[in-house]
Design a protein around this motif. Structure first.
Motif: not given
Length: 333
Positions: A170-179, A214-218
């Motif tokens: 699958g493709t969990g873009i949010g998971m990859g970015l958060t990690t 948004q987390i990355a921006r913070e």
């Protein structure tokens, strides 16, 4: 490495005076030489002693002495140059790489994953002063290599990237970015960057990509997003073959361009589309130029002066010429 240089090379222009000195000496010698006119020299046998022949050697010694003085005034010296570089503005980079089954599609050669690995290795090689980490993701994500300055470890991690059937496809873009954000949030670097690469649409994971951005921006993290895949259709794996490999068929390429553009825009990054091997390579080159590291180079110069040798040579030649002129050649005009 030692190099020979001259502190005052303008003194070499004095060598142009040497031909004039030679001409002056010849003219002066001709003027000072006495002449005797006789009707015939048949009764004379011309003889010239060896000492008389060697007297002109005195003038040669003087010219050599002058040449040595000119070289000495030019200040020859050997320079040992050593340099030390240090990063004055460090950058921490995490590459978040999609390793879902669709990355085996063959629209890039030999497939998307192998094309990416080659370009990523070149990218790492071109960032000798930065720390880099690797995150891989499908429907889940994990850190393959934490942020490190050891380029050998990073290169080895990139080479070992492959389709991982341990992770649910699958493709969990949010998971990859958060990690990836989690690897950079405590970084003390002046600049923090994530390069997020995917070839599909977010369809897995429990963290929304917008929330992750948004987390990355913070945390002041800039995200460059790359959508990899040609425009149109490509050969995708759709099932396992009896021999354990994959079966391929033509399928439409679907990339959530709007989502990737939103992530990049929210974090101050930029979105790219890699539709071919060359385009993917040019994208990483552009990111390499956009994220430059300030380098301070310190050079150290160790000078070994050599002019004293030529002063000694000139002095010895002058003493030899003076001694010969006032001893052996004292009686010669």
């Amino acid at each position: 490495m030692k190099e020979v240089s001259f502190l005052n090379p303008e003194f070499f222009w004095l060598f142009l005076l040497l031909p004039a000195i030679v001409l002056w000496q010849l003219w002066k010698r001709k003027q000072q030489s006495p002449t005797l006119k006789i009707s015939s020299v048949k009764g004379f046998k011309a003889q010239k002693s060896l000492l008389a022949k060697l007297k002109q050697f005195l003038f040669v010694l003087r010219l050599l002495a002058l040449s040595s003085l000119i070289i000495a005034m030019a200040r020859p010296r050997k320079v040992d140059i050593s340099s030390q570089t240090k990063s004055t503005k460090g950058i921490d980079i995490v590459m978040a790489i999609d390793v879902s089954g669709s990355m085996l599609a063959k629209d890039l050669k030999p497939n998307r994953m192998e094309a990416l690995k080659k370009v990523a290795e070149n990218f790492v090689e071109g960032r000798p002063n930065d720390r880099i980490g690797i995150v891989v993701y499908a429907s889940e994500a994990y850190t393959k290599t934490p942020v490190t300055s050891d380029k050998a470890i990073i290169q080895e991690a990139i080479q070992s990237i492959k389709y991982d059937n341990v992770l649910q496809d699958g493709t969990g873009i949010g998971m990859g970015l958060t990690t990836a954000v989690n690897r950079l949030k405590d970084s003390k670097a002046k600049s923090k960057v994530i390069i997020l690469l995917t070839d599909g649409v977010n369809n897995a994971g429990f963290i929304e990509p917008e929330t992750a951005s948004q987390i990355a921006r913070e945390y002041g993290i800039k995200v460059y997003t790359i959508g990899i895949g040609t425009n149109g259709n490509a050969m995708f794996p759709y099932a396992y073959a009896p021999n354990g490999g994959f079966l391929f068929r033509m399928m439409p390429v679907e990339i959530d361009v709007n989502l990737l553009q939103t992530i990049a825009r929210n974090t101050g990054g930029k979105y790219f589309r890699a539709s071919s091997n060359s385009k993917l390579e040019s994208i990483y080159k552009e990111i390499n130029k956009l994220e430059t590291t300030e380098i301070q180079e310190l050079k150290f110069y160790d000078y070994d002066e050599k002019y004293r040798l030529f002063v000694w040579i000139a002095g010895i030649l002058v003493l030899i010429e003076f001694g010969l002129r006032n001893t052996i050649y004292r009686s010669f005009i």
